[in-house]
Structures are given as C-alpha cells and as structure tokens.
Design a protein around this motif. Structure first.
Motif, short mmCIF file in Angstrom:
data_model
loop_
_atom_site.label_atom_id
_atom_site.label_comp_id
_atom_site.label_asym_id
_atom_site.label_seq_id
_atom_site.Cartn_x
_atom_site.Cartn_y
_atom_site.Cartn_z
N SER A 5 0.84 -1.18 0.00
CA SER A 5 0.00 0.00 0.00
C SER A 5 0.87 1.23 0.00
O SER A 5 1.81 1.32 0.76
CB SER A 5 -0.89 -0.05 1.24
OG SER A 5 -1.60 1.12 1.42
N LEU A 28 -4.22 0.95 -1.98
CA LEU A 28 -3.83 -0.22 -2.76
C LEU A 28 -4.17 -1.53 -2.06
O LEU A 28 -3.81 -2.60 -2.54
CB LEU A 28 -2.36 -0.15 -3.14
CG LEU A 28 -2.07 0.92 -4.19
CD1 LEU A 28 -0.58 1.00 -4.50
CD2 LEU A 28 -2.86 0.67 -5.47
N THR A 29 -4.88 -1.44 -0.95
CA THR A 29 -5.45 -2.64 -0.34
C THR A 29 -6.91 -2.79 -0.76
O THR A 29 -7.50 -3.83 -0.57
CB THR A 29 -5.35 -2.60 1.19
OG1 THR A 29 -6.00 -1.42 1.67
CG2 THR A 29 -3.91 -2.63 1.65
N THR A 86 -6.98 8.86 -4.60
CA THR A 86 -5.88 8.09 -4.03
C THR A 86 -5.49 8.76 -2.71
O THR A 86 -5.89 9.90 -2.45
CB THR A 86 -4.64 8.08 -4.96
OG1 THR A 86 -4.05 9.39 -4.97
CG2 THR A 86 -5.01 7.64 -6.37
N ARG A 124 3.33 1.77 -9.58
CA ARG A 124 3.40 0.48 -8.88
C ARG A 124 3.96 0.63 -7.48
O ARG A 124 4.83 1.44 -7.23
CB ARG A 124 4.31 -0.48 -9.63
CG ARG A 124 3.75 -1.00 -10.92
CD ARG A 124 4.68 -2.04 -11.49
NE ARG A 124 4.67 -3.22 -10.63
CZ ARG A 124 4.46 -4.45 -11.06
NH1 ARG A 124 4.30 -4.68 -12.34
NH2 ARG A 124 4.45 -5.46 -10.22
N ASP A 125 3.48 -0.25 -6.60
CA ASP A 125 4.06 -0.44 -5.27
C ASP A 125 3.96 -1.94 -4.99
O ASP A 125 2.89 -2.43 -4.61
CB ASP A 125 3.29 0.37 -4.23
CG ASP A 125 3.96 0.32 -2.86
OD1 ASP A 125 5.06 -0.26 -2.75
OD2 ASP A 125 3.37 0.84 -1.90
N ARG A 128 0.94 -4.20 -6.37
CA ARG A 128 -0.25 -3.35 -6.52
C ARG A 128 0.10 -2.11 -7.34
O ARG A 128 1.26 -1.73 -7.44
CB ARG A 128 -0.81 -2.91 -5.17
CG ARG A 128 -0.94 -4.01 -4.14
CD ARG A 128 -2.16 -4.88 -4.34
NE ARG A 128 -2.15 -6.00 -3.43
CZ ARG A 128 -2.91 -6.11 -2.36
NH1 ARG A 128 -3.75 -5.15 -2.05
NH2 ARG A 128 -2.84 -7.17 -1.60
N ALA A 129 -0.95 -1.46 -7.87
CA ALA A 129 -0.68 -0.28 -8.69
C ALA A 129 -1.94 0.56 -8.85
O ALA A 129 -3.06 0.08 -8.69
CB ALA A 129 -0.18 -0.67 -10.07
N TYR A 130 -1.68 1.82 -9.19
CA TYR A 130 -2.71 2.71 -9.71
C TYR A 130 -2.42 2.88 -11.18
O TYR A 130 -1.27 3.10 -11.57
CB TYR A 130 -2.67 4.10 -9.06
CG TYR A 130 -3.08 4.12 -7.62
CD1 TYR A 130 -4.41 3.95 -7.25
CD2 TYR A 130 -2.14 4.34 -6.63
CE1 TYR A 130 -4.79 3.98 -5.92
CE2 TYR A 130 -2.51 4.38 -5.29
CZ TYR A 130 -3.83 4.19 -4.95
OH TYR A 130 -4.21 4.22 -3.64
N ALA A 144 -7.38 0.92 -9.72
CA ALA A 144 -6.51 0.50 -8.62
C ALA A 144 -6.61 -1.00 -8.45
O ALA A 144 -7.67 -1.59 -8.68
CB ALA A 144 -6.93 1.20 -7.32
N TYR A 146 -4.30 -5.02 -8.39
CA TYR A 146 -3.09 -5.79 -8.67
C TYR A 146 -2.41 -5.24 -9.92
O TYR A 146 -3.05 -5.03 -10.95
CB TYR A 146 -3.42 -7.27 -8.86
CG TYR A 146 -3.83 -7.96 -7.57
CD1 TYR A 146 -2.88 -8.27 -6.61
CD2 TYR A 146 -5.15 -8.30 -7.32
CE1 TYR A 146 -3.23 -8.90 -5.43
CE2 TYR A 146 -5.52 -8.93 -6.14
CZ TYR A 146 -4.56 -9.22 -5.20
OH TYR A 146 -4.92 -9.84 -4.03
#
Length: 161
Positions: A5, A28-29, A86, A124-125, A128-130, A144, A146
């Motif tokens: 996240s 991102l969760t 976000t 990306r993180d 996960r990603a936006y 938002a 995976y």
C-alpha cells in the motif's frame, strides 16, 4: 478476468483538482469494506456486492463511483470515477503534473496508435498499482488493484462494461 500500500500524506498535491463532492480514498489494499483478493461470494455474503440490473455488472453497495473487476472469483481491480481519490489526493480531473509529482516513478504507457484509448501512467508499489488513464492533460479514469491486472487492462483495452 483480469491487487502493499502506498502511504498517503493526506496532502493534496499542488495543482490537484478540488472535488465538488466529498471524496472517498481508495488505497492499494482496496476499499474499507472491499479488499483486493476477496471473493465474490464473501462480498455478497457481507452485503457489499450486488447485482444491479441498470448497471453493466456487479456493483458495490454504497460505492456508486466504483466498478469492481473480478478474476478467478477474486476482486482484482477497482475502476474508479469522480469523487474517488488516491491517498495522495489524485482524482479524476487532476492535472498530469500533479500526478507525476505524487508518483514520480510512474511508468508512462502509450495507447496503441489508431485507437480511441487513453494514454496511461502506471504507479506500482510491489504487486499493486494505480493506473491513471489520461488525455495528456488531466486524469480521465483511475484503476486501482493488482499491478499485473492493471497492466493487462491497459494492454488489452478492457473496460468495466
């Protein structure tokens, strides 16, 4: 079909659009009551996922600005619209310089030539990603979830309907 996240500062980036309605933050969760990876059955059992005849697919109770996308019976993406945000304050309508300032390592994605699709920025993180779809000036849509599914959505041109 086709979910770490980012920790938000809670501060709206300079130049970010000010929403007309109260915003709900999507991390991102996932959402507070619809986390990525949750099954359709679990969301239905909890009364969060419902079928709406007027909608183009299942909807999330209380989240009219969100379209869930499932793969292998699990929530993998959320297709967001105004007034969703976000944690960094990016919403539909935010100018691209504010998005790039909030997500400096976001990857530029070019829409295929000859299509009517938007270009994208993929922030990306981990897994996960936006995905920020834009018209080269402002954010038009936010997805938002995976990272692999966000990239696949961009590459294949899939939409929530």
């Amino acid at each position: 079909m086709m979910a770490a996240s980012l920790v938000g500062s809670g501060v709206r980036p300079q130049g970010a659009a000010v929403p007309a309605r109260p915003v709900e933050v999507v991390g991102l969760t996932g959402l507070r009551n619809a986390e990525f990876g949750t099954t359709e059955q679990e969301l239905t059992r909890r009364g969060i996922l419902r079928s709406d005849v007027a909608a183009c697919g299942p909807t999330l109770t209380g989240h009219g600005s969100v379209s869930p996308i499932f793969a292998d019976n699990r929530l993998v993406l959320l297709w967001l619209d105004d007034p969703m945000s976000t944690p960094e304050g990016i919403t539909v309508g935010t100018p691209l310089p504010a998005v790039r300032a909030a997500y400096p390592s976001a990857a530029e994605l070019a829409a295929p030539q000859g299509t009517h699709r938007f270009d994208g920025l993929l922030a990306r993180d981990g897994d996960r990603a936006y995905l920020f779809l834009h018209d080269r000036a402002t954010v038009r849509k936010i997805i938002a979830g995976y990272a692999e599914w966000a990239r696949r959505l961009f590459d294949e041109g899939y939409g929530p309907c």
